[in-house]
Design a protein around this motif. Sequence first.
Motif, PDB file in Angstrom:
ATOM      1  N   LEU A  64      33.385  66.402 -22.156  1.00  0.00           N
ATOM      2  CA  LEU A  64      34.439  65.419 -22.338  1.00  0.00           C
ATOM      3  C   LEU A  64      35.737  65.890 -21.710  1.00  0.00           C
ATOM      4  O   LEU A  64      36.411  65.147 -21.015  1.00  0.00           O
ATOM      5  CB  LEU A  64      34.670  65.194 -23.833  1.00  0.00           C
ATOM      6  CG  LEU A  64      34.065  63.929 -24.428  1.00  0.00           C
ATOM      7  CD1 LEU A  64      34.309  63.914 -25.915  1.00  0.00           C
ATOM      8  CD2 LEU A  64      34.707  62.710 -23.782  1.00  0.00           C
ATOM      9  N   GLN A  65      36.037  67.182 -21.959  1.00  0.00           N
ATOM     10  CA  GLN A  65      37.282  67.718 -21.416  1.00  0.00           C
ATOM     11  C   GLN A  65      37.262  67.665 -19.900  1.00  0.00           C
ATOM     12  O   GLN A  65      38.235  67.299 -19.268  1.00  0.00           O
ATOM     13  CB  GLN A  65      37.485  69.154 -21.875  1.00  0.00           C
ATOM     14  CG  GLN A  65      37.979  69.246 -23.293  1.00  0.00           C
ATOM     15  CD  GLN A  65      37.717  70.603 -23.887  1.00  0.00           C
ATOM     16  OE1 GLN A  65      37.411  71.550 -23.168  1.00  0.00           O
ATOM     17  NE2 GLN A  65      37.809  70.699 -25.194  1.00  0.00           N
ATOM     18  N   SER A 120      31.832  67.137 -31.242  1.00  0.00           N
ATOM     19  CA  SER A 120      32.872  68.026 -30.721  1.00  0.00           C
ATOM     20  C   SER A 120      32.232  69.117 -29.862  1.00  0.00           C
ATOM     21  O   SER A 120      32.900  69.752 -29.056  1.00  0.00           O
ATOM     22  CB  SER A 120      33.689  68.635 -31.859  1.00  0.00           C
ATOM     23  OG  SER A 120      32.921  69.592 -32.544  1.00  0.00           O
ATOM     24  N   SER A 156      39.565  65.129 -27.071  1.00  0.00           N
ATOM     25  CA  SER A 156      38.109  65.130 -27.244  1.00  0.00           C
ATOM     26  C   SER A 156      37.749  65.346 -28.706  1.00  0.00           C
ATOM     27  O   SER A 156      36.783  64.769 -29.203  1.00  0.00           O
ATOM     28  CB  SER A 156      37.454  66.184 -26.356  1.00  0.00           C
ATOM     29  OG  SER A 156      37.959  67.449 -26.649  1.00  0.00           O
ATOM     30  N   ALA A 168      32.543  68.746 -26.250  1.00  0.00           N
ATOM     31  CA  ALA A 168      33.920  68.844 -25.771  1.00  0.00           C
ATOM     32  C   ALA A 168      33.995  69.281 -24.321  1.00  0.00           C
ATOM     33  O   ALA A 168      34.778  68.756 -23.539  1.00  0.00           O
ATOM     34  CB  ALA A 168      34.708  69.795 -26.652  1.00  0.00           C
ATOM     35  N   SER A 188      43.749  67.271 -23.592  1.00  0.00           N
ATOM     36  CA  SER A 188      42.364  66.838 -23.458  1.00  0.00           C
ATOM     37  C   SER A 188      41.489  67.512 -24.510  1.00  0.00           C
ATOM     38  O   SER A 188      40.527  66.924 -24.988  1.00  0.00           O
ATOM     39  CB  SER A 188      41.846  67.095 -22.049  1.00  0.00           C
ATOM     40  OG  SER A 188      41.935  68.449 -21.736  1.00  0.00           O
ATOM     41  N   LEU A 233      37.921  64.146 -18.965  1.00  0.00           N
ATOM     42  CA  LEU A 233      39.313  63.760 -19.158  1.00  0.00           C
ATOM     43  C   LEU A 233      40.212  64.422 -18.131  1.00  0.00           C
ATOM     44  O   LEU A 233      41.125  63.805 -17.597  1.00  0.00           O
ATOM     45  CB  LEU A 233      39.771  64.135 -20.574  1.00  0.00           C
ATOM     46  CG  LEU A 233      39.167  63.294 -21.693  1.00  0.00           C
ATOM     47  CD1 LEU A 233      39.511  63.902 -23.036  1.00  0.00           C
ATOM     48  CD2 LEU A 233      39.677  61.866 -21.629  1.00  0.00           C
TER      49      LEU A 233
END
Lengths: 382, 317
Positions: free
Chosen positions: A353-354, A347, A21, A350, A17, A357
Amino acid sequence: MRSVEKLRRFVSGDHASDALSSLMAIAVGLFVGFLILLFSNPAQAPAGFGAVLTGGFSDMKNLGQTLYFAVPIILTGLSVAFSMKTGLFNIGASGQFVVGAYAAILVGVKCTFLPGHTHWIVALLAALAAGALWGAVPGLLKAYRNVNEVITCIMMNYVGMHLVNYLIVRTVFDPLKNQTMRVAASANLPKMGFDAIFRVGNNVSGANSGVLVALLMAVVLWVILQKTKLGYELKACGLNEKAARYAGIDAHSGIVISMMISGAMAGLGGALLYLSGSGNGISVADVLAKEGFNGIPVALLGLNHPIGVVAAGLFVSCLTVGGFNMQLYEFAPEVIEIMIAVIIYFSAFALLLQGFLRSRGHRFRAKAASGAFLDAEEAKRE
Amino acid sequence: MNTVYFLVQQTMFFSVPLLLVALGGMFAERGGIINIALEGIMILGAFTGILFISTFQAQIPGQTILLLAMIVSAATGVLVSLAHAYASVNMKANQIISGTAINMFAPAFAIYVARMIGTVQQIPFVNEFRIAQAPGLGSIPLIGPLFFQNTYLSTYFGFLILILSHVALYRTRFGLRLRACGEHPQAAASVGIDVRKMRYAGTMISGALAGVGGLVFIIPTSTQFSATVSGYGFLALAVLIFGQWDPRRILGAAFFFGFMKTIAAAYSGIPFMQTLPIPGSIYKMIPYLATLIVLAFSSKQSGAPKAAGIPYDQGGR
């Protein structure tokens, strides 16, 4: 079967992940870059964007250039990443870079008495030492005088730049080019066949054994961080200094050592750039070395992991070379920097996003598990 | 005496932008957001401000256009800082990463747009903003030449912002709430303060001040803008830390640094220093070395806001 299981665990795991990302951030950045090209010149945009994407490895010469430009930013990237891993923010890579470069050039020009095959090695060692010295100052001030390392690093950048300008004029000045003199041939990094591989006809790229030095350093830092007591202690200080101190770790010397290693990497980066045999020298101007600041995005894109930094450095360098090729289609190469900035910006998301995910991954696994459970129940009933 | 007047006037050109931008950074950090993007915001603020001046200079008279350009720069700064605030507050991003992205974006964007408009990256402007002698005040002996001759409106704007910053931070409800969000956001939230809103506010103020700071740095020191503010955003960050996140100390730090910088830039015009056998590069190092030395002997305790740089987590303690 086992390897499939392993793969599945990897794909649903944290590393994947993280990487995913980063990839999503890269996709967004490329897309924004394409939009800018489309906006400024719709007719040429597809061809220009193609050049950006493939220019870095379209032929052996360009591939060599990608390697050549990657080396200094990988080193400054490693410098920043190492400090971040240990809870410090080394924004002084620029100053460390330039003092390292100067030390290497000084040895390269003056120490011609050294036997051929050791000359360049001594020059690199001098750069390591100079960079480490420049990194040690913010480290010492942070550890023993509690001065924020960001401010001292910024000051040391300027002191380094002005000092090097002064020393160049006193020692190794070429007034015709307003830059440092050429180093002796024996001080240049050996080509090790890189020039034979990475070329198109007579068009030779700048690639040299500096790539190997950069890779070696990434591995060394990885080993220090992951496999040694020193690395463990430094990381512990970075995660929680008080806890580390309570556990008996000498946090003061940890800070100094970490900044010295970090500075040494940036200094080495300076040496590898100017000992590449390209004929470039440090020009005497009141401008901070750009490579130092470019290490920050490389480190961040590489998630502060030594191997990630190598990948990120190659990626950024590949885009940069692609940007040069894009100029054929009359686009300004600054688009590349805008793209990299957008990639870094996204990023930074992240974390979210992580999380997203991961929760998707967990839900998927939970679903799969419950599905298997139901299947088993059903099988029992029948 | 003329030398003293000259030094004070020059010091203003270096110190006021540093003061403005460092005060901006102070509002962001006091609210809990580290704004390392000051450099980038300065560049973009200077870019739009100078572009505005260069475009409308023929139509609008001198001091009016300067004031309008300052508004343009401030608005640009706010806009850019929103990107940083969104990443830091809504997305709980690493604030160093988001700031670095903006610092990288700013010069590239400024060069790219400048080239698209006018084929070269430099944007020229005519400096018609210098006030040779302020009417009335400029003729006062001693004080006149020191503060009201060879000056710019932006200098007074800088001092106005300094006073406003001090009052806002220590004498208003807003300031108290902002500081609470930078020290202990969960405690602030527990008494009904909207931490996100306060952090947005702090970051936007920093954007506005950094944008204006970029413009007023370029105007007295140059006749064109070339997508750089010579690292002054980072220096402002240093002034902020040097000034211990407090307006009065930031004033001191900005003027200390600005004065050292003036000596470094103008030593050849100072009769006493001209005769010393010290090369120019050494003088140029003095501001930075002096700051290092002062810091080494003064900063045992750090006044940094405790929650600066840490994303706000409602569930945290």
